[in-house]
Design a protein around this motif. Structure first.
Motif, PDB file in Angstrom:
ATOM      1  N   SER A  21       8.154   7.212  -9.307  1.00 13.15           N
ATOM      2  CA  SER A  21       8.258   6.311  -8.487  1.00 13.15           C
ATOM      3  C   SER A  21       7.691   4.968  -9.131  1.00 13.15           C
ATOM      4  O   SER A  21       8.409   4.005  -8.860  1.00 13.15           O
ATOM      5  CB  SER A  21       7.168   6.682  -7.096  1.00 13.15           C
ATOM      6  OG  SER A  21       7.389   5.428  -6.330  1.00 13.15           O
ATOM      7  N   ALA A  22       6.667   5.090  -9.634  1.00 14.41           N
ATOM      8  CA  ALA A  22       5.900   3.621 -10.213  1.00 14.41           C
ATOM      9  C   ALA A  22       6.826   3.239 -11.482  1.00 14.41           C
ATOM     10  O   ALA A  22       7.150   2.297 -11.477  1.00 14.41           O
ATOM     11  CB  ALA A  22       4.579   3.939 -10.687  1.00 14.41           C
ATOM     12  N   GLY A  24       9.666   2.132 -13.020  1.00 17.23           N
ATOM     13  CA  GLY A  24      11.153   1.903 -12.654  1.00 17.23           C
ATOM     14  C   GLY A  24      11.418   0.792 -13.431  1.00 17.23           C
ATOM     15  O   GLY A  24      11.025   0.366 -14.333  1.00 17.23           O
ATOM     16  N   LEU A  25      12.579   0.178 -12.626  1.00 16.94           N
ATOM     17  CA  LEU A  25      13.189  -1.157 -13.268  1.00 16.94           C
ATOM     18  C   LEU A  25      11.990  -2.235 -13.559  1.00 16.94           C
ATOM     19  O   LEU A  25      12.126  -2.956 -14.459  1.00 16.94           O
ATOM     20  CB  LEU A  25      14.220  -1.687 -11.989  1.00 16.94           C
ATOM     21  CG  LEU A  25      15.518  -0.825 -11.920  1.00 16.94           C
ATOM     22  CD1 LEU A  25      16.275  -1.521 -10.799  1.00 16.94           C
ATOM     23  CD2 LEU A  25      16.246  -0.730 -13.195  1.00 16.94           C
ATOM     24  N   GLY A  26      10.906  -2.005 -12.524  1.00 13.76           N
ATOM     25  CA  GLY A  26       9.880  -3.138 -12.903  1.00 13.76           C
ATOM     26  C   GLY A  26       9.320  -3.119 -14.180  1.00 13.76           C
ATOM     27  O   GLY A  26       9.120  -3.855 -14.677  1.00 13.76           O
ATOM     28  N   ASN A  27       9.187  -1.827 -14.708  1.00 13.74           N
ATOM     29  CA  ASN A  27       8.552  -1.516 -15.915  1.00 13.74           C
ATOM     30  C   ASN A  27       9.375  -2.056 -17.273  1.00 13.74           C
ATOM     31  O   ASN A  27       9.038  -2.687 -18.142  1.00 13.74           O
ATOM     32  CB  ASN A  27       8.109  -0.161 -16.124  1.00 13.74           C
ATOM     33  CG  ASN A  27       7.170   0.323 -15.204  1.00 13.74           C
ATOM     34  OD1 ASN A  27       7.438   0.364 -14.111  1.00 13.74           O
ATOM     35  ND2 ASN A  27       6.181   0.900 -15.461  1.00 13.74           N
ATOM     36  N   ILE A  98      14.102  -2.908  -0.237  1.00 14.27           N
ATOM     37  CA  ILE A  98      13.937  -2.703  -1.562  1.00 14.27           C
ATOM     38  C   ILE A  98      15.345  -1.528  -2.201  1.00 14.27           C
ATOM     39  O   ILE A  98      15.807  -1.770  -3.011  1.00 14.27           O
ATOM     40  CB  ILE A  98      12.756  -2.133  -2.087  1.00 14.27           C
ATOM     41  CG1 ILE A  98      11.546  -3.121  -2.046  1.00 14.27           C
ATOM     42  CG2 ILE A  98      12.830  -1.623  -3.480  1.00 14.27           C
ATOM     43  CD1 ILE A  98      10.174  -2.850  -2.331  1.00 14.27           C
ATOM     44  N   TYR A 102      17.853  -2.072  -4.848  1.00 10.84           N
ATOM     45  CA  TYR A 102      17.653  -1.266  -5.983  1.00 10.84           C
ATOM     46  C   TYR A 102      18.927  -0.525  -6.478  1.00 10.84           C
ATOM     47  O   TYR A 102      19.298  -0.342  -7.547  1.00 10.84           O
ATOM     48  CB  TYR A 102      16.574  -0.122  -5.736  1.00 10.84           C
ATOM     49  CG  TYR A 102      15.428   0.043  -6.853  1.00 10.84           C
ATOM     50  CD1 TYR A 102      14.508  -1.075  -6.962  1.00 10.84           C
ATOM     51  CD2 TYR A 102      15.619   1.172  -7.645  1.00 10.84           C
ATOM     52  CE1 TYR A 102      13.659  -0.795  -8.213  1.00 10.84           C
ATOM     53  CE2 TYR A 102      14.705   1.194  -8.790  1.00 10.84           C
ATOM     54  CZ  TYR A 102      13.629   0.213  -8.741  1.00 10.84           C
ATOM     55  OH  TYR A 102      12.758   0.527  -9.821  1.00 10.84           O
ATOM     56  N   PHE A 223       4.349  -4.449  -7.271  1.00  8.73           N
ATOM     57  CA  PHE A 223       6.005  -3.742  -7.269  1.00  8.73           C
ATOM     58  C   PHE A 223       5.848  -2.659  -8.336  1.00  8.73           C
ATOM     59  O   PHE A 223       6.545  -1.419  -7.946  1.00  8.73           O
ATOM     60  CB  PHE A 223       6.804  -4.850  -7.664  1.00  8.73           C
ATOM     61  CG  PHE A 223       8.288  -4.449  -7.809  1.00  8.73           C
ATOM     62  CD1 PHE A 223       8.803  -4.634  -6.825  1.00  8.73           C
ATOM     63  CD2 PHE A 223       8.824  -3.954  -9.113  1.00  8.73           C
ATOM     64  CE1 PHE A 223      10.265  -3.981  -6.548  1.00  8.73           C
ATOM     65  CE2 PHE A 223      10.090  -3.742  -8.839  1.00  8.73           C
ATOM     66  CZ  PHE A 223      10.896  -3.629  -7.834  1.00  8.73           C
ATOM     67  N   SER A 224       5.286  -2.643  -9.692  1.00  3.88           N
ATOM     68  CA  SER A 224       5.406  -1.864 -10.459  1.00  3.88           C
ATOM     69  C   SER A 224       4.687  -0.260 -10.163  1.00  3.88           C
ATOM     70  O   SER A 224       5.170   0.545 -10.400  1.00  3.88           O
ATOM     71  CB  SER A 224       4.740  -2.215 -11.734  1.00  3.88           C
ATOM     72  OG  SER A 224       5.048  -1.418 -12.754  1.00  3.88           O
ATOM     73  N   SER A 226       4.422   0.474  -7.403  1.00  2.00           N
ATOM     74  CA  SER A 226       4.801   1.231  -5.960  1.00  2.00           C
ATOM     75  C   SER A 226       3.820   1.243  -4.843  1.00  2.00           C
ATOM     76  O   SER A 226       3.889   1.992  -4.017  1.00  2.00           O
ATOM     77  CB  SER A 226       5.689   2.506  -6.010  1.00  2.00           C
ATOM     78  OG  SER A 226       6.597   2.502  -6.731  1.00  2.00           O
ATOM     79  N   MET A 229       3.486  -0.381   0.433  1.00  2.00           N
ATOM     80  CA  MET A 229       4.639  -0.305   1.259  1.00  2.00           C
ATOM     81  C   MET A 229       4.511   1.199   1.952  1.00  2.00           C
ATOM     82  O   MET A 229       5.473   1.354   2.522  1.00  2.00           O
ATOM     83  CB  MET A 229       5.998  -0.823   0.801  1.00  2.00           C
ATOM     84  CG  MET A 229       6.298  -0.101  -0.486  1.00  2.00           C
ATOM     85  SD  MET A 229       7.224  -1.142  -1.341  1.00  2.00           S
ATOM     86  CE  MET A 229       5.913  -1.295  -2.817  1.00  2.00           C
ATOM     87  N   ILE A 231       4.645   4.024   0.051  1.00  2.00           N
ATOM     88  CA  ILE A 231       5.286   5.237  -0.639  1.00  2.00           C
ATOM     89  C   ILE A 231       4.013   6.213  -0.991  1.00  2.00           C
ATOM     90  O   ILE A 231       4.296   7.206  -0.832  1.00  2.00           O
ATOM     91  CB  ILE A 231       5.997   4.720  -2.155  1.00  2.00           C
ATOM     92  CG1 ILE A 231       7.028   3.776  -1.765  1.00  2.00           C
ATOM     93  CG2 ILE A 231       6.193   5.755  -2.924  1.00  2.00           C
ATOM     94  CD1 ILE A 231       7.720   3.511  -2.749  1.00  2.00           C
ATOM     95  N   SER A 319      12.406   6.238  -9.056  1.00  2.00           N
ATOM     96  CA  SER A 319      11.814   5.198  -8.088  1.00  2.00           C
ATOM     97  C   SER A 319      12.718   5.099  -6.836  1.00  2.00           C
ATOM     98  O   SER A 319      12.242   5.070  -5.855  1.00  2.00           O
ATOM     99  CB  SER A 319      11.875   3.649  -8.567  1.00  2.00           C
ATOM    100  OG  SER A 319      10.972   3.960  -9.735  1.00  2.00           O
ATOM    101  N   VAL A 323      11.622   5.955  -2.634  1.00  2.00           N
ATOM    102  CA  VAL A 323      11.980   4.836  -1.635  1.00  2.00           C
ATOM    103  C   VAL A 323      12.606   5.715  -0.562  1.00  2.00           C
ATOM    104  O   VAL A 323      12.290   5.457   0.741  1.00  2.00           O
ATOM    105  CB  VAL A 323      12.666   3.781  -1.930  1.00  2.00           C
ATOM    106  CG1 VAL A 323      12.930   2.579  -0.967  1.00  2.00           C
ATOM    107  CG2 VAL A 323      11.843   3.000  -3.375  1.00  2.00           C
TER     108      VAL A 323
HETATM  109  N1  PHE Z   1       7.759   0.972  -8.904  1.00  2.00           N
HETATM  110  C1  PHE Z   1       9.167   0.759  -9.122  1.00  2.00           C
HETATM  111  C2  PHE Z   1       9.271  -0.139 -10.383  1.00  2.00           C
HETATM  112  O1  PHE Z   1       8.589  -0.537 -11.063  1.00  2.00           O
HETATM  113  C3  PHE Z   1       9.850  -0.147  -8.149  1.00  2.00           C
HETATM  114  C4  PHE Z   1       9.619   0.232  -6.630  1.00  2.00           C
HETATM  115  C5  PHE Z   1       9.101  -0.808  -6.022  1.00  2.00           C
HETATM  116  C6  PHE Z   1       9.939   1.549  -6.311  1.00  2.00           C
HETATM  117  C7  PHE Z   1       8.927  -0.314  -4.650  1.00  2.00           C
HETATM  118  C8  PHE Z   1       9.601   1.837  -5.076  1.00  2.00           C
HETATM  119  C9  PHE Z   1       9.096   1.043  -4.266  1.00  2.00           C
HETATM  120  O2  PHE Z   1      10.310  -0.529 -10.588  1.00  2.00           O
END
Ligand code: PHE
Length: 458
Positions: A21-22, A24-27, A98, A102, A223-224, A226, A229, A231, A319, A323
């Motif tokens: 989950s953590a 993701g696109l964020g990283n 999100i 996503y 965000f990265s 997670s 919110m 999760i 990820s 969600v």
């Molecule tokens: N953590 C995920 C990322 O780094 C994004 C994400 C955000 C996933 C919020 C779930 C909820 O891309």
């Protein structure tokens, strides 16, 4: 009466699913671009500090709420203190938004995998890679179809449940993700001239640590990881009482940060070598415009391009699954629906939001889509920027603040700590954690919210 709930079959399964989950696109998509934009080493330093001092405490708080209540995020707050149920509601709304974007970006990634598998023909012209990307995302139908495929893959996993679906898939996909990432890192650092890029990445230049760096690092960290919110409440609710929560949370934060930094190492030097420092500043479209250009100039570039987008796909999929699962848990438990019914109920309104997001990519570029241009003459708001700012800069920090205040002052750190130690372990950093969750983390979040909103910047 106890409902039969899912549970992780092993600690490794939980850690991999939560890291899935953590990570993701964020990283992989956002972090390298942010490091480059905020001046390299200083940003990495701020980021790591914020993960340790703010991200980790909030994650541990969330997981402990989840395991204590064995509920989805709304149910969890309702059980602990009815008046705070709204915080769970805020979480679910954020998740819903999100997920809607996503999936769109996940669809773009799938499209690029297909492009690389079929020979990476981006056409010719002065700026072929930019043109290709802009052209693609501006199309009205094709991106929607790819987004739908991405969403269908998430649904396929989530319908199967916690241990048979999510855990099983994470245990297979996460190791694949690490291997692909390592292969790209090795390629990147063995390119001639990579040293300069690495130096750029890791040098802390005096004068680059300022309010902006901190705001960027905090938004990115939440965000990265997670968090903020619910999760981790949901995933924590499937953890058994014998699990060591502090250790798991530390692992998840560690893996997430390591992957982000590795992604920086994989991406920043290659871009630096090929396109120079300017290549790093292409914002959100960076992965889709700068990188294909880089791959085109690199020996074996098609293979690495393909691997890169597969990496992005694996990261995005696990990820998005988390969600979707968190929303599904909310609907199945609060409204007593079956998983499939809950998914259908979610996916229909989400499809509209995603379509709006996807179509607004065209409106943003002034392509005329008559059916979407409500007020003629007024350019439509670019929904992508609006949605992302809404979640990243407002909803997620607010949610995280809510978690700190709730655990620190309402439910109480004593209750949380007894849940954290319920497996019989001793949590060595009890006092520091209590201090961080009650004082430091909320103060940092408030300060940064004030800074972001006050300046109206992203
Ligand atoms: N953590 C995920 C990322 O780094 C994004 C994400 C955000 C996933 C919020 C779930 C909820 O891309």
């Amino acid at each position: 009466m106890k409902q039969s709930r899912g549970q992780w079959a092993s600690s490794l399964g939980f850690i991999l699913a939560a890291s899935g989950s953590a990570v993701g696109l964020g990283n992989i998509w956002k972090f390298p671009g942010k490091v480059a934009a905020y001046g390299g080493g200083a940003f990495i330093l701020c980021y790591v500090l914020i993960v340790a001092l703010v991200g980790f405490p909030v994650m541990l708080a969330e997981i402990s709420i989840g395991r204590n209540t064995q509920k989805n995020v709304v149910g969890a707050f309702r059980r602990l203190n009815r008046r705070w149920t709204f915080l769970g509601g805020i979480g679910v709304i954020t998740l819903f938004v999100i997920l809607s974007y996503y999936c769109v970006v996940g669809g773009w990634v799938l499209k690029y995998i297909q492009v690389y598998l079929t020979g990476a023909d981006f056409g010719t012209g002065a700026t072929p890679y930019q043109d290709y990307f802009v052209n693609f995302i501006s199309k009205p139908v094709e991106p929607l179809l790819w987004g739908a495929v991405f969403l269908a893959l998430c649904v396929y996993v989530v319908v199967r449940g916690v241990s048979k679906g999510i855990e099983k898939v994470s245990k297979f996909l996460m190791p694949c993700l690490f291997l692909i990432l390592l292969a790209i890192v090795v390629r990147s650092i063995t390119l001639p001239g990579a040293g300069e890029g690495l130096r750029y990445l890791f040098t802390v230049r005096p004068g680059t640590v300022n309010g902006n760096t901190l705001v960027g690092a905090l938004g990115q960290a939440f965000f990265s990881l997670s968090v903020g919110m619910g999760i981790m409440v949901t995933y924590g609710s499937y953890v058994s009482k014998t699990e060591n929560l502090a250790k798991s949370a530390a692992f998840i934060c560690g893996i997430d940060t390591m992957v982000a930094i590795l992604a920086g190492i994989a991406i920043v030097p290659v871009v630096f070598v090929t396109l120079g420092a300017d290549g790093l500043g292409q914002g959100g479209g960076f992965a889709f415009m700068a990188l294909p250009e880089v791959f085109a100039q690199m020996p074996g570039g098609i293979v690495f391009g393909c691997l890169f987008f597969m990496l992005l796909f694996l990261a995005a999929l696990t990820s998005a699954i988390s969600v979707l699962e968190s929303c599904v848990a909310f609907l199945t438990e609060e409204f007593h629906l079956g998983r499939l019914k809950a998914i259908v109920l979610l996916v229909i309104p989400m499809a509209f939001l995603s379509a709006g997001y996807s179509l607004s990519q065209s409106a943003e570029r002034n392509l005329n889509l008559p059916w979407f241009d409500f007020a003629s003459g007024v350019q439509m708001l670019p929904m992508n920027a609006v949605l992302e700012k809404f979640t990243d800069n407002l909803m997620i920090p607010l949610g995280a603040l809510g978690f700190c205040l709730f655990v620190g002052w309402v439910w109480g750190t004593k209750n949380a700590l007894s849940e954290i130690e319920a497996d019989g372990s001793r949590f060595r950093f009890k006092r520091s954690w209590s201090f961080l969750i009650r004082f430091l983390a909320p103060a940092v979040i408030v300060l940064i919210l004030y800074f972001t909103l006050g300046k109206g910047q992203g």
